[in-house]
Write a protein that holds these residues in place. Structure first.
Motif, short mmCIF file in Angstrom:
data_model
loop_
_atom_site.label_atom_id
_atom_site.label_comp_id
_atom_site.label_asym_id
_atom_site.label_seq_id
_atom_site.Cartn_x
_atom_site.Cartn_y
_atom_site.Cartn_z
N GLU A 36 -1.22 0.94 -8.46
CA GLU A 36 0.12 1.32 -8.91
C GLU A 36 1.15 0.58 -8.08
N ASP A 37 2.09 -0.09 -8.74
CA ASP A 37 3.10 -0.87 -8.02
C ASP A 37 4.37 -0.07 -7.72
N GLU A 38 4.58 1.07 -8.35
CA GLU A 38 5.77 1.89 -8.09
C GLU A 38 5.43 2.99 -7.10
N GLU A 39 6.08 2.95 -5.94
CA GLU A 39 5.76 3.88 -4.85
C GLU A 39 5.90 5.36 -5.22
N PRO A 40 7.01 5.78 -5.88
CA PRO A 40 7.12 7.22 -6.21
C PRO A 40 6.00 7.71 -7.12
N LYS A 41 5.61 6.90 -8.09
CA LYS A 41 4.52 7.28 -8.99
C LYS A 41 3.20 7.33 -8.22
N TYR A 42 2.98 6.36 -7.35
CA TYR A 42 1.77 6.36 -6.52
C TYR A 42 1.68 7.65 -5.70
N VAL A 43 2.78 8.05 -5.09
CA VAL A 43 2.79 9.26 -4.26
C VAL A 43 2.47 10.50 -5.10
N HIS A 44 3.06 10.61 -6.28
CA HIS A 44 2.77 11.74 -7.18
C HIS A 44 1.27 11.81 -7.50
N ILE A 45 0.71 10.68 -7.89
CA ILE A 45 -0.70 10.64 -8.28
C ILE A 45 -1.59 10.95 -7.08
N LYS A 46 -1.32 10.32 -5.95
CA LYS A 46 -2.12 10.53 -4.74
C LYS A 46 -2.09 12.00 -4.33
N ASN A 47 -0.90 12.61 -4.30
CA ASN A 47 -0.79 14.00 -3.89
C ASN A 47 -1.57 14.91 -4.83
N HIS A 48 -1.52 14.64 -6.11
CA HIS A 48 -2.24 15.49 -7.06
C HIS A 48 -3.75 15.32 -6.90
N ILE A 49 -4.21 14.10 -6.72
CA ILE A 49 -5.64 13.87 -6.51
C ILE A 49 -6.11 14.58 -5.24
N GLN A 50 -5.30 14.58 -4.20
CA GLN A 50 -5.67 15.25 -2.96
C GLN A 50 -5.71 16.77 -3.12
N GLN A 51 -4.97 17.30 -4.08
CA GLN A 51 -5.07 18.73 -4.38
C GLN A 51 -6.37 19.03 -5.15
N ILE A 52 -6.74 18.13 -6.05
CA ILE A 52 -7.96 18.32 -6.84
C ILE A 52 -9.20 18.11 -5.98
N LEU A 53 -9.17 17.06 -5.19
CA LEU A 53 -10.31 16.67 -4.35
C LEU A 53 -9.89 16.70 -2.88
#
Length: 152
Positions: free
Chosen positions: A8-25
């Protein structure tokens, strides 16, 4: 340890996705690539347990010295095709902020049409195509369903 590569090249979107994945896993190592080239380099070095891939990516990482090359509305497809050629198999989820794409500068392709095409072309490893919108949680629900179904 479960390994996830987010391209992902857009930092805010990357952070959203990363944070959600860390909640799931909760026990996860997240790597990050910002372009077609860096994604392929990372995959060549180490195949993750899950790849989360943006559709619109620059050719190269953007920096003070590098403009990113030509912007690619379908950069994610280049990554998927390279994975297929090299036989790199890992569950992959495309997450894009666009609901439609311009093909050949003329034809407009909806996200549903693109999803159908991609699922047909990459059935061995593509698990879903999601529309990202930070204002709604639908993408999060779908992402969690797909991750859970891959046995993570």
């Amino acid at each position: 340890m479960y390994k996830v590569l987010i391209v992902e090249d857009e930092e805010p979107k990357y952070v959203h996705i990363k944070n959600h994945i860390q909640q799931i896993l909760p026990i996860v190592v997240v790597s990050h690539a910002k372009s077609v080239t860096s994604a392929v380099d990372r995959l060549e070095d180490n195949i993750p347990d899950l790849l989360v891939l943006d559709m619109s990516l620059p050719t190269f990482d953007i920096s003070e010295e590098e403009s990113g090359g030509r912007p690619q509305g379908f950069g994610g497809i280049e990554v998927l095709r390279e994975m297929q050629i090299e036989n790199w198999r890992c569950p992959t989820i495309v997450i894009t902020g666009y609901s439609a794409f311009q093909r050949d500068g003329v034809q407009r392709v909806s996200l549903d049409e693109l999803s159908t095409e991609l699922m047909k072309e990459f059935p061995d490893f593509l698990k879903g195509v999601l529309h990202f919108n930070s204002s709604f949680s639908e993408w999060q629900v779908e992402l969690e369903k797909i991750i859970t179904s891959t046995g993570a």
